[in-house]
Structure formats: C-alpha cells, structure tokens
Design an enzyme around this catalytic site. Structure first.
Site, short mmCIF file in Angstrom:
data_model
loop_
_atom_site.label_atom_id
_atom_site.label_comp_id
_atom_site.label_asym_id
_atom_site.label_seq_id
_atom_site.Cartn_x
_atom_site.Cartn_y
_atom_site.Cartn_z
N CYS A 27 0.87 -1.17 0.00
CA CYS A 27 0.00 0.00 0.00
C CYS A 27 0.91 1.23 0.00
O CYS A 27 2.04 1.16 -0.48
CB CYS A 27 -0.95 -0.01 1.19
SG CYS A 27 -0.13 -0.13 2.79
N HIS A 541 30.74 -10.53 5.89
CA HIS A 541 30.35 -10.32 4.49
C HIS A 541 31.44 -10.92 3.61
O HIS A 541 32.59 -10.47 3.61
CB HIS A 541 30.20 -8.83 4.21
CG HIS A 541 29.46 -8.53 2.94
ND1 HIS A 541 30.01 -8.71 1.69
CD2 HIS A 541 28.18 -8.08 2.74
CE1 HIS A 541 29.13 -8.36 0.77
NE2 HIS A 541 28.01 -7.97 1.37
#
Length: 620
Positions: A27, A541
């Site tokens: 929305c 990472h």
C-alpha cells in the site's frame, strides 16, 4: 548505506525466505506479506533495520512498514524473487484459512487484502476530481468540451471500479483475474445498463433480474468473484484434460454470469443499501460520532493496518452521494494530530538525532503519511499516544458537528485539503479549522505532557561506564589481514556499515569468530549475521558484490536462530569460482553496533581461524 538489493534480501530473510511467501503487495507505506508460516516472521530483527519503521502481524497479513520508499523495495523484491499470487497450494490455503475461525475477522482481512492494492487508483481518480473542481472554481465552463472530457477521465476510476476490484479479488481468492474481470464486464455491459435505465422488468429463462446499476459499486463484484472461485474449483475437477482448455472457462462463465445477475449482484446491492441506511441514520442523528471515533482511534487502526478496511464504505458513500464522512474528516483530524505531536517533540527533544527524526516525521504527517510519526514518535515517548488520540477526537468532533465531508479520495493532509472543496463553500473552511485544531491541540498537549527522560539517559550512560567487558573474536578464515579502509568498496571502507577488519582468504572455509546465535543468513550465502548473548552484532560479508552470484559457489552450513560456537563452520566458498567470475573474495568482519574506538584490531599480517582477530570493548 546498504543497497536496495541488500535491504530487500534482509527483509526476505526475516520473513522466512522466498518459499515462505504466498503473496505480496504493498500500500502507500507498507509491504504486505501473506506467509505460509507466520512463526518465521521475525519482527524483532526487522525492527532493528534502519530502513524499516516497524513490523506487525495483522490477521492473515504480516506487514513490514517502510514509508515513502515502499514502492522501490517492492519492485526490488519482485525483480529478484519469484513470488506468485497462487504460490500456496489449495490444501495449504484451506488449512490456513481454517486456523482462524472468527468469520468477522477473516472477512475484514479479505476486505483489506482486496482494497489495499487498489488505493492508488482511488487516489488518482479522487485527486483528478480535485483538479477538475479547481478548474471549475477558476472559471472553466462546465458545459464545454474540455470540462466534459476531463470529467469522464476522473469518473473512469470510479465507474469502472468493479473491473479493478475484480482483478484484486481474484488474486485474493486464488482464481483467474481475467475471468473475474469478464464478470465485471457482464454487470457493466452497456446493453444491461440500457435495460436498467429503461426500467422495464427483465428475466432470464423466467427468472427475474433485479435492475441494478453496478457502476462504482464494491460489494457485488467481491461476492461474485468469491462465488466464481468455487465454480473455478468445480470446473477444474469435472473438465476432462483433453478439452479442459475450452470447457473450464465456458463452465465458469455459464454458471457464474447468470447467478451473478439473478442472485449475487442484487444481494450485494441490497447489502450496500443497508450500509447506506446506517450511514444516513448516523448522518441524520449523530453526525459527530463517526469523525470523533475515527479521529480518536485511527492510530490504533493504522498500527495493525486495518484502516484500509473502511475504504469500501467510503467508496460506497462517495458513489451514492458524491461525498463521504466515514473516512476523510476523522482521518484528517488524526493525521494532523500526529503532525502536531511530532513537531512538539522536535521542539522539546534535546538529542539532535531524535529531534531530526521528529521534525521529519512531523512534516511527513502533515502531508498525510503518518507511519514515520506513529513509529518514530507517538509510540516512542510516554503519553504522546494519549495526546494524539485526544487531539484527534476533539478535532474530529468539531468536523462532525460542522458537517465536514470529503468529496474525493486522497490521504488527508495539508496538500490534499482541496478534496474538501465542493458544493458547500463552508466545507473547506471548516476542514481548515479542523486541521488547525488538530495541530494546535496536539502540539500544546504533547509539549506539556509528553515525557522525554533525558536525565535517565545520562544516568544510564554514567552507570554503563562503570564496567567494561572485552569480547575477543577469532579469525573467520585463514588469510592475510587487510585494514578495512583499504577494502576495494567505498561502503565498507568508509565504515558506514560498521567498524572492523577484512581478510583476503587463502581457503574457502568461513567459520564463526565467537559464540552466539545466527541472527541472519542471506539467501545467497554471501553474508551471515551473529548476535552474542549480550547483544553484540557481528556481520561477516564474504566478497565484494558477490550477491550477484546468486548463491553459486556458496554452501551455507547454518540456519537462522541456530546457536554456534567459535570455530563452527558457517559457509564453504568456492574461491576459484568467485575469482573466475571477476569478484573480489575479501571477507569483511564488522561489529555493527560498536563504536570504532571500542574496537582493537590484531596487527598481525597473516591470520588463522585460531588467532585472535580483534577485541571489542563493551560498556556494561
């Protein structure tokens, strides 16, 4: 700052992964997921993300509140993940539906799921009507061709609303959106409309058809598509495979269309008439009630994402009377009360970052989007929610007593005040006074009654400095130590993601540097998050831009929420593949919630998984 891809990968991890998503739409401010297993919806981790304003389970939906950038993240997820509207099997769907036996709650959830995706259409048509009203106000001839053309452009969004709702309802009921739109075409066909206009009784094979104009209606098409979804299942079972392609759609049309015209459409129309009767009664005898209740309780409805459930009522009232009181006046009061409270906190708050957040949220709320204010201010400070609700109720009461109505759709705020311009010239004046009451009363009450415990923060900081704990992190992989600022990626080198160190690996086995719990595993395997028992957040990472490998060359050995010890294998990486594909394999180890000055990195040139990599000093 994380890229959109990394943010959405993290969101998808915390909602349980691609296979857990049955449906997704958005929305104005939030991603709305329908999940196969809601227990995998990790609200705690989602709310830690700086890009996420909040997360909430609401009925069948699991919602991630983003704000203005929701469309960007939605498109990123659609681009990178295969999420189908019918991703849940029929067996799963029926099982899931049976979990919630509250019929009313299920109906509201279905209504929200259907209406939320089409709100942009209603806003487009509504704001176009505002432009048209302004053109008329400034002298455009209403009988001229220009006005007439602009008028039918604005009306198209509402007259053909059954087509749009049919598409959305079909996705909710797991049936064909194209056949659903065909049913909308049946009830809106010009020949049927001409019969309705003529007013002469009509019948199909002796069965009478009630003369109903279905333009701009909501309830009939929802009921028709719901019925069609069961006809769809029936046609699927009885149609032989050899002729299913032809027979199934024929059966659906042959059964659904007559039933829609004779029974379901008229029934939906009668339900609509009943709602009009209730609205008329309230407007005639208690016009103050609905705006007051809406102004008061709107923040609670927004929190659970159920404010959308009132959209059909507003659409019904608009189509019947050309104005509505169900949604607009009360929400104007509530939205601007949120703005007033946020601006008061911005004046009162001494912390520079908190002041900036409150000011930004206040400006956003003035424009009609309140989630940043709700989650960043209203729920954060003591007594602010009470001030917002009381102020919204007072402003809503004024709007109800003075008969304020909204003439078209548009999220109520200062930029959409023209939606209150219409036949009654006093309406916009009273809407402006309503807005003023909401902002002023909320600002004053929040400024004097809200609690900002700066003293407690100082005491907590002083107390925290009394003890210091040191955490040692082992190496995550054998290799050569690389200072973080020398990493070939500006985001990591700048330290904006967190402080730490990097390793150029000599092998592909990545292990845990510390005891903790796996708080995050990227689907592609290129990043793993670990949280220690006392809340230290470590991100490992693997490689630079290796997300683009989409998991190739990465074998993940752990799962989210799994406990690990220092030295436990996390990910096995095919370094040859990573290098062959042109990616830098450097592994970054970052302490996400620790200041740089609290991190001491080992100065050794070469590192192994048995060596001490860095120490983190934490205040406890």
């Amino acid at each position: 700052m994380s890229s959109n891809k990394e943010v959405t990968d993290q969101i998808m991890t915390y909602v349980g992964g691609e296979n857990n998503v049955n449906d997704l739409y958005h929305c104005a401010t939030r991603l709305r997921f329908t999940l196969n297993d809601k227990s995998k919806f990790n609200i705690k981790e989602l709310e830690k993300m700086p890009e996420v304003l909040g997360a909430v389970n609401s009925g069948d939906e699991s919602q991630v509140i983003i704000g203005a950038n929701v469309g960007v993240y939605f498109q990123e997820i659609v681009k990178n993940y295969h999420i189908a509207n019918d991703g849940k099997s029929e067996k799963q769907a029926s099982s899931s539906d049976k979990k919630d036996k509250n019929i009313f709650k299920r109906a509201i959830n279905v209504l929200v799921g259907i209406m939320a995706p089409i709100i942009p259409v209603l806003i487009a048509g509504g704001m176009f009507k505002v432009v048209l009203a302004l053109c008329s106000l400034f002298g455009m001839n209403q009988k001229g061709t220009n006005y007439q053309i602009l008028s039918f452009i604005a009306d198209a969004a509402f007259y053909f609303l059954p087509f749009i709702i049919a598409n959305s309802a079909a996705k909710k009921f797991n049936t064909s959106p194209y056949l659903a739109m065909l049913m909308a075409g049946v009830i809106l066909h010009p020949n049927f409309a001409a019969m309705v206009t003529a007013g002469k009784p009509i019948a199909l094979f002796g069965m009478p058809i009630r003369l109903v104009s279905y333009g701009s209606t909501v309830i009939p098409i929802i009921l028709i598509v719901w019925f069609m979804s069961y006809v769809d299942k029936f046609a699927e079972k009885v149609s032989p495979n050899m002729i299913k392609t032809m027979l199934k759609p024929l059966l659906i049309l042959l059964i659904t269309a007559p039933v829609a015209l004779i029974i379901i459409g008229p029934l939906g129309s009668l339900l609509g008439d009943g709602l009009f009767a209730v609205i008329n009664f309230l407007d005639a005898h208690m016009p103050w009630l609905v705006p007051t209740l809406m102004g008061t309780f709107c923040p609670l409805l927004v929190m659970i994402g159920m404010h959308v459930s009132l959209t059909p009522l507003a659409a019904l009232e608009l189509s019947k009377y050309g104005s509505e009181t169900v949604f607009g006046p009360g929400m104007l009061s509530s939205n601007l009360s949120q703005a007033g409270a946020s601006l008061a906190i911005a004046f009162k708050e001494k912390n520079a970052k908190a002041k900036q957040i409150a000011l930004s949220a206040g400006v956003t709320a003035l424009s009609g989007i309140t989630e940043p204010a709700l989650y960043g201010v209203t729920l954060k400070y003591k007594r602010v929610l009470a001030c917002v609700m009381a102020s919204g109720g007072i402003a809503g009461l004024y709007s109800g007593l003075t008969g304020v109505v909204r003439y078209s759709f548009g999220s109520p705020g200062i930029f959409t005040l023209p939606v209150f311009i219409g036949k009654n010239p006093n309406n916009i004046i009273n809407a402006l006074i309503t807005a003023g009451i909401a902002v002023v009363v909320s600002f004053i009450s929040t400024y004097f009654f809200a609690v900002i415990d700066n003293k407690k923060e100082v005491n907590d900081t002083t107390k925290a400095k009394s003890t210091i704990e040191v955490h040692s992190l082992k190496g995550v992989v054998d290799g050569q130590l690389v200072p973080l600022e020398n990493v070939n990626d500006q985001v990591f080198a700048s330290g904006s993601l967190g402080s730490g160190v990097a390793i150029y690996p000599s092998n592909g086995m990545i292990v845990s540097p510390i005891d903790g719990i796996i708080s995050m595993v990227y689907p592609t395997g290129h990043a793993v998050g670990i949280t220690t028992d006392d809340g230290q957040e470590i991100l490992i990472h693997i490689g630079i831009n290796t997300v683009n490998l989409k998991g190739r060359g990465f074998k993940v050995n752990v799962k989210q929420d799994q406990k690990v010890k220092a030295g436990d294998p996390l990910v096995q990486v095919d370094l040859d593949l990573v290098k062959k594909e042109g990616f830098d394999p450097t592994v970054m180890v970052l302490a996400l919630n620790t200041p740089k000055e609290n991190i001491k990195v080992n100065k050794t040139k070469n590192i192994t998984i048995d060596d001490n990599l860095l120490n983190i000093s934490s205040l406890g």
